[in-house]
Design an enzyme around this catalytic site. Structure first.
Site, PDB file in Angstrom:
ATOM      1  N   SER A  74       0.797  -1.226   0.000  1.00 16.26           N
ATOM      2  CA  SER A  74       0.000   0.000   0.000  1.00 16.26           C
ATOM      3  C   SER A  74       0.830   1.277   0.000  1.00 16.26           C
ATOM      4  CB  SER A  74      -0.964   0.016   1.193  1.00 16.26           C
ATOM      5  OG  SER A  74      -0.253   0.182   2.396  1.00 16.26           O
ATOM      6  N   LYS A 111       1.182   4.018   6.956  1.00 16.11           N
ATOM      7  CA  LYS A 111       0.417   4.847   6.012  1.00 16.11           C
ATOM      8  C   LYS A 111       0.825   6.313   6.153  1.00 16.11           C
ATOM      9  CE  LYS A 111      -2.688   1.842   4.384  1.00 16.11           C
ATOM     10  NZ  LYS A 111      -1.991   0.628   4.706  1.00 16.11           N
TER      11      LYS A 111
END
Length: 153
Positions: A74, A111
């Site tokens: 991601s 993230k």
């Protein structure tokens, strides 16, 4: 969601694996001065700069810094790939757009931290992954700001 595996190789999201981290000794390597476009130092460059200590290069606050191995894709859009090692500094406060190691509902994730007013979300850096909106009913804690990533070739 990208998964993070502790440097000691324990299971994803295992909080204890991030708490029980042991420090290792410092090692220095020779550092040749000058730039090397894509080869070896020139034989004419006999000058060696002071030894390079990777701890000095990668770690600003040793007492609050640890490393984790990254799993998942991601964050590939910012150059963080599966197998990379993320250097995390717990003493830094996250700012909008910082890359963070966060604990969300009992699982770790790496993230980009985003904040606009009262709205907070974790942004994936790969269009095939969804962002994670942080709501009041979620358990959420930032464990640190990622200051560097290391790729093993």
């Amino acid at each position: 969601m990208a998964r993070v595996i502790a440097a000691r190789g324990l299971h994803t999201g295992d909080i204890q694996s991030l708490i029980d981290i042991e420090a290792r000794m410092t090692m220095r390597v020779p550092f040749a001065s000058g730039n090397v476009p894509a080869g070896f130092p020139s034989p004419a460059d006999d000058y060696m700069d002071r030894p390079l200590d990777f701890n000095e290069l990668l770690i600003e606050n040793p007492a609050s810094t640890f490393a984790v191995r990254v799993a998942g894709e991601s964050m590939t859009g910012v150059g963080i790939f599966p197998g990379d090692i993320a250097v995390v500094d717990r003493s830094r406060n996250p700012k909008d757009k910082s890359v963070v190691l966060a604990l969300v509902d009992g699982g770790f994730t790496l993230k980009r931290y985003r904040k606009r007013g009262a709205r907070v979300w974790l942004q994936a850096e790969n269009p095939t992954y969804k962002d994670t909106e942080i709501t009041e009913d979620m358990s959420f804690e930032i464990w640190g700001v990622v200051t560097n990533s290391i790729r093993m070739l």
